[in-house]
Design an enzyme around this catalytic site. Structure first.
Site, PDB file in Angstrom:
ATOM      1  N   LYS A 100     -10.377  -4.847  -3.967  1.00 20.93           N
ATOM      2  CA  LYS A 100     -11.176  -3.739  -4.022  1.00 20.93           C
ATOM      3  C   LYS A 100     -10.615  -2.413  -4.911  1.00 20.93           C
ATOM      4  CE  LYS A 100     -13.950  -4.116   0.201  1.00 20.93           C
ATOM      5  NZ  LYS A 100     -13.896  -4.002   1.582  1.00 20.93           N
ATOM      6  N   LYS A 156      -4.315 -11.194  -6.393  1.00 19.46           N
ATOM      7  CA  LYS A 156      -5.889 -11.467  -5.742  1.00 19.46           C
ATOM      8  C   LYS A 156      -6.754 -10.436  -6.411  1.00 19.46           C
ATOM      9  CE  LYS A 156      -5.222  -8.523  -1.862  1.00 19.46           C
ATOM     10  NZ  LYS A 156      -5.406  -8.441  -0.315  1.00 19.46           N
ATOM     11  N   LYS A 195       0.857  -1.214   0.016  1.00 20.22           N
ATOM     12  CA  LYS A 195       0.111  -0.018  -0.116  1.00 20.22           C
ATOM     13  C   LYS A 195       0.936   1.284  -0.021  1.00 20.22           C
ATOM     14  CE  LYS A 195      -4.316  -1.704   2.155  1.00 20.22           C
ATOM     15  NZ  LYS A 195      -5.187  -1.245   3.120  1.00 20.22           N
TER      16      LYS A 195
HETATM   17  P1  AMP Z   1     -11.046  -5.922   3.056  1.00 21.77           P
HETATM   18  O1  AMP Z   1     -11.738  -5.800   2.060  1.00 21.77           O
HETATM   19  O2  AMP Z   1      -9.480  -5.767   2.963  1.00 21.77           O
HETATM   20  O3  AMP Z   1     -11.501  -5.101   4.331  1.00 21.77           O
HETATM   21  O4  AMP Z   1     -11.240  -7.612   3.240  1.00 21.77           O
HETATM   22  C1  AMP Z   1     -12.371  -8.084   4.063  1.00 21.77           C
HETATM   23  C2  AMP Z   1     -12.079  -9.561   3.958  1.00 21.77           C
HETATM   24  O5  AMP Z   1     -12.043 -10.347   2.692  1.00 21.77           O
HETATM   25  C3  AMP Z   1     -10.748 -10.022   4.586  1.00 21.77           C
HETATM   26  O6  AMP Z   1     -10.935 -11.092   5.659  1.00 21.77           O
HETATM   27  C4  AMP Z   1     -10.084 -10.559   3.608  1.00 21.77           C
HETATM   28  O7  AMP Z   1      -8.845 -11.445   3.898  1.00 21.77           O
HETATM   29  C5  AMP Z   1     -11.032 -11.087   2.536  1.00 21.77           C
HETATM   30  N1  AMP Z   1     -10.607 -11.073   1.263  1.00 21.77           N
HETATM   31  C6  AMP Z   1     -10.148  -9.758   0.549  1.00 21.77           C
HETATM   32  N2  AMP Z   1      -9.789 -10.087  -0.795  1.00 21.77           N
HETATM   33  C7  AMP Z   1      -9.924 -11.429  -0.911  1.00 21.77           C
HETATM   34  C8  AMP Z   1      -9.802 -12.320  -1.825  1.00 21.77           C
HETATM   35  N3  AMP Z   1      -9.355 -11.872  -3.229  1.00 21.77           N
HETATM   36  N4  AMP Z   1      -9.889 -13.863  -1.875  1.00 21.77           N
HETATM   37  C9  AMP Z   1     -10.494 -14.144  -0.536  1.00 21.77           C
HETATM   38  N5  AMP Z   1     -10.510 -13.242   0.497  1.00 21.77           N
HETATM   39  C10 AMP Z   1     -10.265 -11.978   0.299  1.00 21.77           C
END
Ligand code: AMP
Ligand code: TRP
Length: 326
Positions: free
Chosen positions: A196, A193, A113
């Site tokens: 967002k 991966k 980041k």
């Molecule tokens: P965040 O959007 O970063 O707050 O992520 C929320 C949850 O989604 C966290 O537990 C991440 O580990 C999971 N997560 C985010 N991106 C992925 C992905 N591409 N595949 C699986 N889990 C994900």
């Protein structure tokens, strides 16, 4: 027997995608059956990158609505915005005082980041606030995707260090990372991966996307120049990613998918995947449409009130341990 405590958080930045859903959210919902669950929209984590204040509150409401629509039940679980419970940041400061900067320098998500958006103190101490989120409630287990493994390791380490220095206070939390779905890959670059923050919206499917968009995204998903539907992350990462999604959305095993679609062309297989995704996500989209912003805002206010009461009881013990009470 007392139920174990589960904690997890999601950032209200942009839209929730199928990676979030398959890696984390589905587990959050299922765990409510057995555990005392606490789920948090981590707005303070989100502001570590530049955001538009004019739309941020709406982003928080939208994130809360997606989670409720997907099955997070505010009647059963504690559900609220992180910034409305000041004990999170207080504990983060205390934990920060036992965190080595060398340890923070090794956090890969920080490095990623910081390379992209520039570094700041909030981004640097992000994993300490996450540790505070979890330890504040003495959580036993934390359902997350694969990308949070390193942050969980740090959390466990800080819990041990605190216990050692100030006396046994925190249980050591266990990550709950699904065997499949913990790392859903980008549809445009299946070696990174799904995220967002990817500028290319064709790289992801959002939980709220309609059927046409889902069909289009999957149709345009990058595969390879070969043929055959088989699980092979080395040479067929795009196809393998689609297989993983089909398996999770339809309940079919990988063996069943290979037996049924092994000889299908990519076009046909993509249609099958798209229909499975559409069918599973449709009820969430419907439930989302029925939720009102005002109602959700009220639920979140109530959640924060309950969370503050609960957090304060725990936090008094931490203050006493550290010598911060009279
Ligand atoms: P965040 O959007 O970063 O707050 O992520 C929320 C949850 O989604 C966290 O537990 C991440 O580990 C999971 N997560 C985010 N991106 C992925 C992905 N591409 N595949 C699986 N889990 C994900
Ligand atoms: N860092 C997590 C992510 O980016 C979100 C998060 C914040 C979290 N606090 C947490 C996850 C506590 C689990 C537990 O996905």
């Amino acid at each position: 027997m007392e139920r174990k405590t589960v904690f997890s958080g999601l950032q209200p930045t942009g839209n929730v995608h199928v990676g979030n859903y398959l890696g984390a959210l589905r587990n959050w919902v299922a765990l409510q059956e057995e555990y005392d669950c606490i789920y948090c929209v981590v707005d303070l984590h989100a502001i570590t990158v530049p955001l538009d204040p004019a739309s941020f509150n709406q982003d928080r409401i939208d994130a809360a609505k997606v989670l409720i629509a997907a099955g997070v039940d505010p009647e059963r679980s504690l559900f609220y915005y992180q910034s409305q419970v000041p004990q999170h940041t207080e504990l983060a400061w205390i934990l920060g005082s036992i965190t080595g900067t060398g340890q923070l320098n090794r956090m890969t998500q920080f490095k990623d980041k910081a390379d992209r958006a520039g570094s700041n103190l909030g981004l640097y101490s992000y994993p300490v606030l996450m540790a505070a989120d979890i330890l504040l409630y003495r959580a036993d287990a934390v359902p997350v995707g694969d990308d949070q493994k390193q942050h969980l390791e740090l959390t466990r380490d800080l819990a041990e260090r605190f216990n050692h220095r100030y006396g046994e206070e925190f249980p050591i939390p266990e990550p709950i990372i699904p065997e499949t779905g913990a790392r859903i890959m980008s549809l445009q670059d299946p070696t990174s991966k799904m995220s967002k923050s990817d500028e290319n919206e064709e790289s992801r499917i959002l939980v709220l996307d309609d059927a046409d968009v889902i069909r289009k995204r999957i149709k345009r998903a990058v595969t390879d120049s070969g043929s055959g539907i088989r699980l092979d992350w080395e040479t067929k990462p795009g196809v393998s990613n689609l297989m993983e999604m089909l398996s999770l959305f339809s309940g079919m095993s990988m063996a069943e998918i290979e037996a049924e679609y092994g000889d299908s062309g990519y076009g046909t297989f993509k249609e099958v995947v798209a229909e499975a995704v559409i069918e599973d996500l449709a009820p969430i989209r419907r439930a989302y449409g029925e939720l009102e912003d005002g109602e959700v805002a009220r639920l979140m206010q109530r959640g924060a009130l309950d969370a503050r009461t609960r957090a304060e009881g725990f936090q008094q013990r931490v203050r006493r341990r550290v010598g911060l009470t009279g």
